[in-house]
Design a protein around this motif. Structure first.
Motif, short mmCIF file in Angstrom:
data_model
loop_
_atom_site.label_atom_id
_atom_site.label_comp_id
_atom_site.label_asym_id
_atom_site.label_seq_id
_atom_site.Cartn_x
_atom_site.Cartn_y
_atom_site.Cartn_z
N ILE A 173 -14.33 -0.66 8.96
CA ILE A 173 -14.40 -0.22 7.56
C ILE A 173 -15.77 -0.54 6.98
CG2 ILE A 173 -13.35 -0.46 5.26
CD1 ILE A 173 -10.77 -1.26 6.59
N GLY A 178 -4.02 -1.97 7.99
CA GLY A 178 -3.05 -0.98 8.45
C GLY A 178 -2.29 -0.51 7.22
N LYS A 179 -2.16 0.81 7.06
CA LYS A 179 -1.53 1.29 5.83
C LYS A 179 -0.09 0.78 5.70
CE LYS A 179 -4.51 5.33 5.68
NZ LYS A 179 -5.52 4.74 4.80
N ALA A 224 -8.21 -5.33 2.15
CA ALA A 224 -7.10 -4.50 1.67
C ALA A 224 -6.04 -5.32 0.95
CB ALA A 224 -6.49 -3.75 2.85
N ASP A 246 -8.59 -5.31 10.35
CA ASP A 246 -9.70 -4.55 9.73
C ASP A 246 -11.01 -5.30 9.91
OD1 ASP A 246 -7.84 -2.74 8.85
OD2 ASP A 246 -7.94 -3.31 6.72
N THR A 262 -10.68 -0.49 -0.66
CA THR A 262 -9.84 -0.42 0.55
C THR A 262 -8.43 -0.91 0.23
OG1 THR A 262 -11.80 -0.99 1.82
CG2 THR A 262 -9.69 -1.09 2.98
N GLY A 263 -7.43 -0.08 0.54
CA GLY A 263 -6.04 -0.51 0.35
C GLY A 263 -5.50 -0.26 -1.05
N GLU A 278 -0.02 6.94 9.98
CA GLU A 278 -0.91 6.34 10.98
C GLU A 278 -0.20 6.06 12.30
OE1 GLU A 278 -4.64 4.10 8.90
OE2 GLU A 278 -2.80 2.95 9.09
N VAL A 325 -10.09 4.35 12.45
CA VAL A 325 -9.02 3.52 13.00
C VAL A 325 -8.86 3.80 14.50
CG1 VAL A 325 -6.54 2.96 12.91
CG2 VAL A 325 -7.76 3.51 10.79
O1 RIB Z 1 -5.66 2.22 3.58
C1 RIB Z 1 -6.50 1.21 4.08
C2 RIB Z 1 -6.18 0.94 5.52
O2 RIB Z 1 -6.48 2.07 6.29
C3 RIB Z 1 -6.97 -0.18 6.13
O3 RIB Z 1 -6.36 -1.43 5.98
C4 RIB Z 1 -7.15 0.25 7.58
O4 RIB Z 1 -6.49 -0.58 8.51
C5 RIB Z 1 -6.62 1.68 7.64
O5 RIB Z 1 -5.38 1.73 8.19
#
Ligand code: RIB
Length: 297
Positions: free
Chosen positions: A94, A37-38, A279, A11, A239-240, A135, A106
């Motif tokens: 982000i 990454g989710k 995140a 990120d 975020t996250g 994703e 992304v």
């Molecule tokens: O939900 C947040 C995530 O969404 C971030 O970490 C980013 O990488 C995207 O995947």
């Protein structure tokens, strides 16, 4: 044990005063790179509260892949099932504004090379909880959902980013987790979150959980509708937060917690995660969540 099948990203954070309008250029002094990454975030959140977690994902043959992989190792997540792809590691741009709200783009890269066949056969077991997001390639995710359900494993699906999911797949989900926008996309209606939660829970014959940010959580099983209030905090970076909710919820279900308690832990954990930038950095451990729950009661 928890098996997370999903995305891994690096990120790139850009702190901004306001989100740019189309055609506008704005400046920020620097970017900071953090793990994301989710899929990776959900795995990290589960690992940090003590779950045994296996991450099934894909990264590139590049040094930036160290960012998500090292963070997962720190969170005690086993990354041996992660495969290498010729594409570059997933990257997310982000923007975070002064209120802690974000806007994300992304570049999927290696995440699109993750296949159902990358899940080791011995992971399919009724003892395990499988966790999915949207994703990576949808059809590959759906194949693993079907196989996990057939094995008797519990299936958690977080439909993030928002996507349509066919009913035959939804019926193989035990716990469907969405935010308000995702709920409207999946149910294809502008009804209230309460109503959508009840209808989706009936439709899938499982549990539907809708996270509402500051407003808390509404969730339903076949019989009942429940509400969970959110911990009131001043967010630094949201975020996250949704991923933290999913990871902690899955870990608590894996521990055998009843539904309402698992939602309470996940909700408090997600709020705490918003108190730090990035995140994964604010994700709490179990005792931090429990201390906060004691304070609420
Ligand atoms: O939900 C947040 C995530 O969404 C971030 O970490 C980013 O990488 C995207 O995947």
């Amino acid at each position: 044990m928890i098996v997370v099948f999903g995305s891994l990203n690096a990120d790139f954070f850009l702190n901004i005063n306001h989100f740019p309008e189309p055609g506008e250029t704005i400046l920020t002094p620097k970017t900071v790179v953090k793990a994301g990454g989710k899929g990776g975030n959900q795995a990290a959140a589960a690992g940090k509260v003590g779950a045994v977690v296996k991450m099934v994902g894909a990264v590139g043959i590049d040094t930036i892949s160290d960012v998500p992989l090292n963070a997962l190792k720190m969170a005690t997540v086993d990354v041996t099932p992660v495969v290498k792809s010729n594409n570059s590691t997933g990257m997310a741009m982000i923007m975070v504004d002064v209120t802690g709200e974000n806007s994300i783009v992304v570049a999927s890269g290696a995440n699109l090379d993750l296949k159902a066949e990358h899940v080791p056969q011995n992971f399919y077991s009724k003892e395990n909880v499988f966790v999915f997001q949207m994703e990576t390639e949808k059809q590959e995710t759906f194949k693993v959902i079907n196989k996990a359900k057939l094995s008797g494993a519990k299936v958690v699906l977080n439909v993030a980013p928002a996507n349509e999911v066919p009913i035959n797949i939804l019926k193989n989900v035990d716990y469907l987790i969405l935010n308000e926008i995702e709920a409207k996309t999946v149910y294809q209606s502008e009804k209230s979150s309460d109503e959508i939660a009840v209808q989706l829970a009936k439709m899938i014959e499982g549990v539907c959980i809708i996270t509402l940010g500051k407003q808390g959580v509404v969730f339903a099983d076949k019989e009942k509708l429940y509400h969970q209030k959110a911990l009131q905090i001043k967010p630094v970076d949201t975020t996250g937060a949704g991923d933290t909710f999913v990871g902690i919820f899955s870990a608590m279900i894996d521990r055998g917690f009843p539904l309402e308690k698992a939602v309470q832990y996940a909700s408090v954990g997600a709020s705490l995660a918003c108190l730090k930038n990035g995140a994964q950095e604010g994700m709490p451990n179990l005792s931090q969540i429990e201390k906060m729950i004691e304070n609420i009661d």
